[in-house]
Design a protein around this motif. Structure first.
Motif, PDB file in Angstrom:
ATOM      1  N   PRO A  19       0.737  -1.286   0.030  1.00 59.06           N
ATOM      2  CA  PRO A  19       0.033   0.086   0.096  1.00 59.06           C
ATOM      3  C   PRO A  19       1.088   1.080   0.123  1.00 59.06           C
ATOM      4  O   PRO A  19       0.427   2.438  -0.371  1.00 59.06           O
ATOM      5  N   GLU A  20       2.152   1.097   0.174  1.00 56.48           N
ATOM      6  CA  GLU A  20       3.025   2.451   0.450  1.00 56.48           C
ATOM      7  C   GLU A  20       3.610   2.644  -1.058  1.00 56.48           C
ATOM      8  O   GLU A  20       4.214   3.762  -1.234  1.00 56.48           O
ATOM      9  N   GLU A  21       3.457   1.721  -2.022  1.00 55.09           N
ATOM     10  CA  GLU A  21       4.182   2.083  -3.395  1.00 55.09           C
ATOM     11  C   GLU A  21       3.267   2.521  -4.201  1.00 55.09           C
ATOM     12  O   GLU A  21       2.042   2.615  -4.221  1.00 55.09           O
ATOM     13  N   THR A  22       3.942   3.267  -5.089  1.00 52.84           N
ATOM     14  CA  THR A  22       3.075   4.060  -6.146  1.00 52.84           C
ATOM     15  C   THR A  22       2.941   3.100  -7.546  1.00 52.84           C
ATOM     16  O   THR A  22       3.948   2.516  -7.978  1.00 52.84           O
ATOM     17  N   TYR A  23       1.629   2.980  -7.785  1.00 56.50           N
ATOM     18  CA  TYR A  23       1.510   2.419  -8.948  1.00 56.50           C
ATOM     19  C   TYR A  23       1.289   3.092 -10.315  1.00 56.50           C
ATOM     20  O   TYR A  23       0.356   4.176 -10.164  1.00 56.50           O
ATOM     21  N   ASN A  24       1.518   2.752 -11.659  1.00 54.54           N
ATOM     22  CA  ASN A  24       1.177   3.168 -12.728  1.00 54.54           C
ATOM     23  C   ASN A  24       0.457   2.120 -13.616  1.00 54.54           C
ATOM     24  O   ASN A  24       0.480   1.154 -13.561  1.00 54.54           O
ATOM     25  N   LYS A  25      -0.271   2.582 -14.574  1.00 53.11           N
ATOM     26  CA  LYS A  25      -0.918   1.998 -15.499  1.00 53.11           C
ATOM     27  C   LYS A  25      -0.085   0.980 -16.222  1.00 53.11           C
ATOM     28  O   LYS A  25       1.153   0.890 -16.386  1.00 53.11           O
ATOM     29  N   TRP A  26      -0.533  -0.309 -16.165  1.00 52.47           N
ATOM     30  CA  TRP A  26       0.097  -1.623 -16.468  1.00 52.47           C
ATOM     31  C   TRP A  26       1.078  -2.176 -15.570  1.00 52.47           C
ATOM     32  O   TRP A  26       1.909  -3.392 -15.955  1.00 52.47           O
ATOM     33  N   ASP A  27       1.331  -1.635 -14.545  1.00 51.28           N
ATOM     34  CA  ASP A  27       1.972  -2.384 -13.391  1.00 51.28           C
ATOM     35  C   ASP A  27       1.044  -3.688 -13.010  1.00 51.28           C
ATOM     36  O   ASP A  27      -0.160  -3.479 -12.836  1.00 51.28           O
ATOM     37  N   PHE A  28       1.865  -4.708 -12.691  1.00 55.54           N
ATOM     38  CA  PHE A  28       1.076  -5.750 -11.960  1.00 55.54           C
ATOM     39  C   PHE A  28       1.643  -6.329 -10.456  1.00 55.54           C
ATOM     40  O   PHE A  28       2.969  -6.246 -10.518  1.00 55.54           O
ATOM     41  N   VAL A  29       0.781  -6.727  -9.643  1.00 58.60           N
ATOM     42  CA  VAL A  29       1.191  -7.050  -8.394  1.00 58.60           C
ATOM     43  C   VAL A  29       0.874  -8.402  -8.051  1.00 58.60           C
ATOM     44  O   VAL A  29      -0.353  -8.947  -8.719  1.00 58.60           O
ATOM     45  N   THR A  30       1.279  -9.209  -7.035  1.00 58.77           N
ATOM     46  CA  THR A  30       0.776 -10.281  -6.482  1.00 58.77           C
ATOM     47  C   THR A  30       0.344 -10.068  -5.076  1.00 58.77           C
ATOM     48  O   THR A  30       1.032  -9.390  -4.292  1.00 58.77           O
ATOM     49  N   THR A  31      -0.703 -11.246  -4.946  1.00 59.32           N
ATOM     50  CA  THR A  31      -0.966 -11.185  -3.310  1.00 59.32           C
ATOM     51  C   THR A  31      -0.706 -12.678  -2.897  1.00 59.32           C
ATOM     52  O   THR A  31      -0.113 -13.249  -3.652  1.00 59.32           O
ATOM     53  N   VAL A  32      -0.961 -12.992  -2.023  1.00 59.97           N
ATOM     54  CA  VAL A  32      -1.137 -14.366  -1.356  1.00 59.97           C
ATOM     55  C   VAL A  32      -1.376 -15.437  -2.326  1.00 59.97           C
ATOM     56  O   VAL A  32      -0.849 -16.491  -2.643  1.00 59.97           O
ATOM     57  N   ASP A  33      -2.429 -15.237  -3.170  1.00 61.36           N
ATOM     58  CA  ASP A  33      -3.014 -15.970  -3.940  1.00 61.36           C
ATOM     59  C   ASP A  33      -3.689 -15.507  -5.447  1.00 61.36           C
ATOM     60  O   ASP A  33      -4.163 -16.299  -6.019  1.00 61.36           O
ATOM     61  N   SER A  34      -3.129 -14.010  -5.617  1.00 62.00           N
ATOM     62  CA  SER A  34      -3.815 -13.747  -6.865  1.00 62.00           C
ATOM     63  C   SER A  34      -2.869 -12.678  -7.651  1.00 62.00           C
ATOM     64  O   SER A  34      -1.880 -12.398  -6.979  1.00 62.00           O
TER      65      SER A  34
END
Length: 93
Positions: A19-34
């Motif tokens: 939640p502290e990161e800045t994200y731009n269009k087309w960035d992707f991230v992972t969570t525990v399961d998605s």
């Protein structure tokens, strides 16, 4: 030769969601399961992946995570039943 700025033309792996990161269009991230793709048009910080105005789930692993948890519970129940059956059989001898 003329140069053209096409902007981002590919997804960019930002690793685990923060939640502290800045994200731009087309960035992707992972969570525990998605895995989630940032679809916002302007950079954002603090937008949770559950906010569908900014994120699109592109790989939903929640059903598999729930199925694995259910399988673990079933395994524990089966192991407990087997232990009780073995104890009963031992006492009956």
């Amino acid at each position: 030769m003329a140069e053209y700025n096409l902007g981002r033309v590919a997804f960019f792996d930002k690793g685990a969601y923060s939640p502290e990161e800045t994200y731009n269009k087309w960035d992707f991230v992972t969570t525990v399961d998605s895995t989630y793709l940032f679809i916002g048009t302007t950079p954002q910080i603090g937008k949770p992946v559950t906010d569908t105005s900014f994120w699109k789930c592109i790989a939903d692993g929640k059903p598999a995570t729930l199925a694995a948890a259910a399988a673990d519970l079933a395994k524990e129940a089966a192991n407990s039943a087997a232990t009780l059956a073995n104890e009963k059989a031992t006492l009956a001898q």
